[in-house]
Structures are given as C-alpha cells and as structure tokens.
Design an enzyme around this catalytic site. Structure first.
Site, PDB file in Angstrom:
ATOM      1  CG  HIS A  37      -1.898  -1.018   1.388  1.00  0.00           C
ATOM      2  ND1 HIS A  37      -1.842  -1.959   2.382  1.00  0.00           N
ATOM      3  CD2 HIS A  37      -3.020  -1.295   0.673  1.00  0.00           C
ATOM      4  CE1 HIS A  37      -2.885  -2.777   2.287  1.00  0.00           C
ATOM      5  NE2 HIS A  37      -3.619  -2.394   1.255  1.00  0.00           N
ATOM      6  CD  GLN A 155      -9.503  -3.549  -6.793  1.00  0.00           C
ATOM      7  OE1 GLN A 155     -10.304  -4.087  -6.059  1.00  0.00           O
ATOM      8  NE2 GLN A 155      -8.414  -2.952  -6.337  1.00  0.00           N
ATOM      9  CB  SER A 188      -4.727  -6.810   4.707  1.00  0.00           C
ATOM     10  OG  SER A 188      -4.314  -5.577   4.161  1.00  0.00           O
TER      11      SER A 188
END
Ligand code: AMP
Length: 283
Positions: A37, A155, A188
C-alpha cells in the site's frame, strides 16, 4: 496530516488545493496498510502535489460468507504509517457516510464479460461493490490521478474499463506488486496464515514463475501448463486452487497461443485464506 471522516470537510480541502493549482492524487485502500500500500502512496506523491488515502472496509464488496467482520482494522497504526510518509490527508469515513441510504441502492456495474470471470466467478457481486465504492470515492474526492495495485489485476482492468466507459476524467496509474523477501505478494490477509501455512504460501509465486518461464521458453500449451501448475500447488500443500489461468491481459479471456499480451492469474487457498497473485509477461 489531516484525517477526514465526513465528505463535506474533505470536499472543502480538495477545493482549496485545486484553487491553489495543486494536482490531487488518490489511493483507495481498506487499511491494515503494508509496504505494498505504501508503495502506491509514494507513486501518487511522485505523480501529484497532494495525496489523499482512503481507508474504508467496503461492506458492498464482501460476500455473505466472507471476512467483512474479521477483516483487520488497524486505523491507529495505519495513520502513523501514512503520517511518516507525509501523506496530506486520510479519508476515513464511517459506513453511513459512504452509504447514507443503505448498501444496496444505486450501483455501478461493469459488464459481466469482465466481472463474471476469475475473481467474479468465485466472489459473485464483488466487482459491483468495488466499482460502486470507487465511483463514490472518485466523486467525493475528484482526484486527477488514482493509483491501484497490479496485485489485483482484474480489479485494475475493471476500474480502467469503468473510467473509460463512464468518461471519468481521472488518470489510472498501476503500481507493481510489493512482495515479501520470499516472493509472497504482500496482503492484509497474510496475517490469517499459521506459521505452517506461511511457509507454503510463497510457493504460489514460484509456481507462477515456473509457468512464466515455460511460456517464455516457447511452451504455449497453456492447458497443459495450467494442469501441471495446479497439481504442483496441491503437492506443495495448498488446500485448494480456486483458479490458475493464462489470460489475455487486455480481455482476461483465456489466452490464445499467439497472444502477445499475457497474464498468469491464480488464487490458491490455505485453510480459509485465499492468496491472490499474478505475473504479467513482458510483450
Ligand atoms: P486493499 O486494501 O487490499 O483493498 O488494497 C488497496 C490497494 O492496494 C489496491 O489497489 C491493491 O491492488 C493494492 N495492493 C494490495 N496489495 C498490494 C501489493 N502487495 N502490492 C501492490 N499493491 C497492492
């Protein structure tokens, strides 16, 4: 670093930046931030004057039996990490700020040709949740550029399609996959893994690398390559393979042997944890 929980305050800040002639970059996340991230934030900082990161665990993109409730929420730590990078603002809305009329209201839907394959086949409705929330975030923030990770390859394709077809005036930047030293793509969800599972996990990337090497050395029998890769993953100790597919990177349809744009995409399971990875071949 400013933290905004309400849309109106955020809009005011963005408007004042724009009035001052600043460009605005945006990185949408669900929080529990890792180096992957943070690499997106750095890319946004290189591309724009001001950077906003959103942290929002979006209920609409989780299926009924998925991990929405248990998804790791670590706002304090995330805030410290973003502050250490001199991020300009964090948007951390409560669910009611994003969905004032409830979750299943107006939707943004990219055609099924792209959203019912791969992740979409395994997670029905997932991409409708993603495109709806990203559109809302885009409308609230109105960034010049937004950064998405290649880790979630499908995505990225879905978002690019949406931006093109809705004529949104936002440049989409793709960021390379951040990996741990042993090659495991950062996620995550990796923290759900037991020590034993964590030792098996990097074999997903090595298996993808083996497939990539075979293709690059001229083996275009994709069905056979995928079959062997699946067997390898199971032998290495994965509990299941949701899919491993060699696709055209533009359409995400099964690649033809003469295709120049090729991506190898896979999801393998360790217990309940789905590990997602891909390798985009140079064309
Ligand atoms: P998430 O918080 O999982 O929704 O991810 C937010 C953004 O970070 C998405 O654009 C992801 O593709 C991206 N991302 C997640 N993991 C990685 C990674 N290991 N490397 C690069 N980008 C990532």
């Amino acid at each position: 670093m400013q933290v905004f929980e309400q849309v109106n305050d955020l809009r005011k800040q963005v408007a004042s930046w724009k009035k001052a002639g600043h460009t605005v970059g945006f990185v949408p996340t669900m929080g529990n931030l890792h180096q992957g991230h943070l690499s997106l934030v750095k890319i946004a900082q290189q591309a724009c004057d001001k950077v906003i990161v959103s942290i929002f665990v979006n209920p609409m993109q989780f299926g009924p039996n998925e991990d929405f409730d248990s998804y790791p929420r670590t706002f304090k730590e995330d805030q410290a990490k973003l502050a250490s990078l001199q991020t300009d603002a964090v948007f951390y809305p409560p669910v009611e700020a994003m969905y004032p009329n409830g979750v299943n209201q107006t939707k943004v839907q990219v055609p099924e040709a792209l959203t019912s394959l791969l992740e979409g086949a395994n997670r029905p409705g997932h991409f409708d949740g993603v495109t709806t929330v990203v559109t809302k975030l885009f409308n609230m923030i109105q960034p010049d550029k937004a950064v998405f990770g290649q880790k979630d390859f499908q995505q990225l394709s879905v978002i690019r399609t949406m931006v093109e077809e809705l004529a949104l005036s936002i440049e989409i930047i793709s960021a390379p996959i951040g990996r741990d030293v042993d090659g495991l793509a950062l996620s995550s969800r990796n923290q759900y893994l037991t020590e034993e599972q964590r030792n098996v996990a990097p074999k997903l990337f090595t298996t993808l690398q083996d497939v990539a090497k075979s293709i690059e050395s001229g083996n275009h029998d994709f069905l056979a390559l995928v079959k062997v890769a699946k067997q390898n993953l199971m032998q290495e100790g994965f509990d299941g393979v949701d899919y491993i597919e060699i696709c055209n990177s533009l359409t995400l349809l099964p690649a033809k042997s003469y295709d120049k744009n090729v991506v190898i995409l896979a999801v393998a399971r360790l217990g309940k944890t789905r590990l997602l990875d891909n390798i985009l071949l140079p064309n």
